[in-house]
Design a protein around this motif. Sequence first.
Motif, PDB file in Angstrom:
ATOM      1  N   MET A   1       0.843  -1.192   0.000  1.00 41.36           N
ATOM      2  CA  MET A   1       0.000   0.000   0.000  1.00 41.36           C
ATOM      3  C   MET A   1       0.876   1.238   0.000  1.00 41.36           C
ATOM      4  N   SER A   2       0.433   2.274  -0.755  1.00 46.49           N
ATOM      5  CA  SER A   2       1.275   3.451  -0.916  1.00 46.49           C
ATOM      6  C   SER A   2       1.240   4.357   0.305  1.00 46.49           C
ATOM      7  N   GLN A   3       0.191   4.287   1.093  1.00 48.96           N
ATOM      8  CA  GLN A   3       0.067   5.172   2.242  1.00 48.96           C
ATOM      9  C   GLN A   3       0.080   4.351   3.525  1.00 48.96           C
ATOM     10  N   LYS A   4       0.885   4.783   4.484  1.00 42.19           N
ATOM     11  CA  LYS A   4       1.004   4.048   5.734  1.00 42.19           C
ATOM     12  C   LYS A   4      -0.305   4.111   6.512  1.00 42.19           C
ATOM     13  N   ILE A   5      -0.745   2.937   6.970  1.00 42.67           N
ATOM     14  CA  ILE A   5      -1.970   2.843   7.757  1.00 42.67           C
ATOM     15  C   ILE A   5      -1.670   3.238   9.200  1.00 42.67           C
ATOM     16  N   THR A   6      -2.534   4.078   9.756  1.00 47.49           N
ATOM     17  CA  THR A   6      -2.358   4.520  11.132  1.00 47.49           C
ATOM     18  C   THR A   6      -3.454   3.945  12.011  1.00 47.49           C
TER      19      THR A   6
ATOM     20  N   LEU B   1      -6.513  -4.243   6.996  1.00 45.48           N
ATOM     21  CA  LEU B   1      -5.625  -3.128   6.637  1.00 45.48           C
ATOM     22  C   LEU B   1      -4.150  -3.447   6.845  1.00 45.48           C
ATOM     23  N   ASP B   2      -3.872  -4.649   7.397  1.00 45.48           N
ATOM     24  CA  ASP B   2      -2.485  -5.070   7.660  1.00 45.48           C
ATOM     25  C   ASP B   2      -1.784  -4.073   8.586  1.00 45.48           C
ATOM     26  N   TYR B   3      -2.461  -3.667   9.635  1.00 42.82           N
ATOM     27  CA  TYR B   3      -1.884  -2.679  10.544  1.00 42.82           C
ATOM     28  C   TYR B   3      -1.021  -3.307  11.624  1.00 42.82           C
TER      29      TYR B   3
ATOM     30  N   ARG C   1      -3.103  -9.111  -0.043  1.00 42.14           N
ATOM     31  CA  ARG C   1      -2.173  -7.980  -0.120  1.00 42.14           C
ATOM     32  C   ARG C   1      -2.655  -6.799   0.713  1.00 42.14           C
ATOM     33  N   ARG C   2      -3.816  -6.960   1.352  1.00 41.61           N
ATOM     34  CA  ARG C   2      -4.397  -5.921   2.211  1.00 41.61           C
ATOM     35  C   ARG C   2      -4.684  -4.643   1.436  1.00 41.61           C
ATOM     36  N   GLU C   3      -5.108  -4.803   0.206  1.00 43.62           N
ATOM     37  CA  GLU C   3      -5.462  -3.635  -0.588  1.00 43.62           C
ATOM     38  C   GLU C   3      -6.823  -3.096  -0.142  1.00 43.62           C
ATOM     39  N   PRO C   4      -7.001  -1.788  -0.111  1.00 45.42           N
ATOM     40  CA  PRO C   4      -8.290  -1.218   0.280  1.00 45.42           C
ATOM     41  C   PRO C   4      -9.398  -1.686  -0.658  1.00 45.42           C
ATOM     42  N   LEU C   5     -10.583  -1.903  -0.118  1.00 46.29           N
ATOM     43  CA  LEU C   5     -11.705  -2.363  -0.915  1.00 46.29           C
ATOM     44  C   LEU C   5     -12.284  -1.212  -1.729  1.00 46.29           C
ATOM     45  N   GLN C   6     -12.093  -1.248  -3.021  1.00 45.38           N
ATOM     46  CA  GLN C   6     -12.723  -0.270  -3.897  1.00 45.38           C
ATOM     47  C   GLN C   6     -14.163  -0.669  -4.170  1.00 45.38           C
ATOM     48  N   GLN C   7     -14.391  -1.973  -4.274  1.00 41.23           N
ATOM     49  CA  GLN C   7     -15.718  -2.515  -4.509  1.00 41.23           C
ATOM     50  C   GLN C   7     -15.774  -3.886  -3.862  1.00 41.23           C
ATOM     51  N   HIS C   8     -16.627  -4.077  -2.869  1.00 35.44           N
ATOM     52  CA  HIS C   8     -16.625  -5.344  -2.153  1.00 35.44           C
ATOM     53  C   HIS C   8     -17.657  -6.318  -2.700  1.00 35.44           C
TER      54      HIS C   8
END
Length: 266
Positions: free
Chosen positions: A1-6, A48-50, A254-261
Motif C-alpha cells: 500500500m502506498s500510504q502508511k496505515i495509522t 488493513l495489515d496494521y 495484499r491488504r489492498e483497500p476495498l474499492q468494490q466489495h
Amino acid sequence: MSQKITIRDVAREAGVSVATVSYVINNRTDMRISDATRKKVLQVINLLDYTPNQSAKALATSRNRMVALYLDTDVPALKRAEQMYLLECFSTFLHAQDYDLIYLSRTYTEKYDAADAIVAYDISEEYFHQIGDNNFSPLLALDCRIGDPLFFEIYSDYAQMATGAHTFFSGEPYCFLSLDTSNAGKKAYAADMFPEVHYVNSPSELAPFSGRNLLVTDHTLYELLASTANVCYLPSFSARKFQVLFDCMNSALRREPLQQHAIAVS
C-alpha cells in the motif's frame, strides 16, 4: 500500500475510538470491551495489515497456496450434487493456479489457519459471520449476499442473466428455477430481478415445470430438465467467475483497500 496505515485509520474503519483500538492491540483486560467490538477491530486490523506482530507479517509475506471452502452440510441431495460439481470445477481452476483446495463442512467453524483464504459458498448470513468471527484469514463470499463492506462477495449477475433470458425466450414469459438457498439476500436479489422465481429441493418437485420456459443456473437442474423443458442455461460457475474470486482473494491477501466489495459476474 502506498500510504502508511495509522491507528486512526483502523479506528475510523471499525467505528470505534483510537483508545479502543489501542486496548485491543495491547490486549488490555482491565478495560471493558465487548467480544463483538474486539472481533470487529481485529478484522479491520487484519484487513488493513496494521498489526506489526509476527503472525500478521507471516500472513503478508508467505502463503501455503491453499484455499479452504466452506459448504453447508444440511442440504438436500440435489444441493449436495451441485456442491460436488462446484468442488470439481473450483479445484480444477485452483490447481491450474498451483493452489490446493480444502473442503470444510459446517461441523468445523473454529479457527482454521492452514489455508491462505477461506471461501464460503451459498450459506446464510448468520453462518458466514460465525465463520468470520472465528477466523481472521481473508474470508470471501461466493454466491451469497452478505452486505458487509469488510468482505468481498462474488455472485452471479442476475440483471445480466435476466437480459439474456429475455433474449433467449424472445420476450415470452419464463420462470427462474433454482435449487433452494438459505441465503436471504440472494433470494431477495432474485425476486427483484426475475418476474417469476421458484425454488426446489428434490426431483419430485420438477414435474410441474415440464414444457415451460425456464432459466436455470444450477448444473444439476440443467441435467435433469434439459430434455423436458425449454431451458436457458446460464451457468453459475465459470472460469471468469473463479478468476474474479481469485483476484479478490489476492487483493485481500495484499491488504489492498476495498474499492468494490460486492462484485456481480455475468
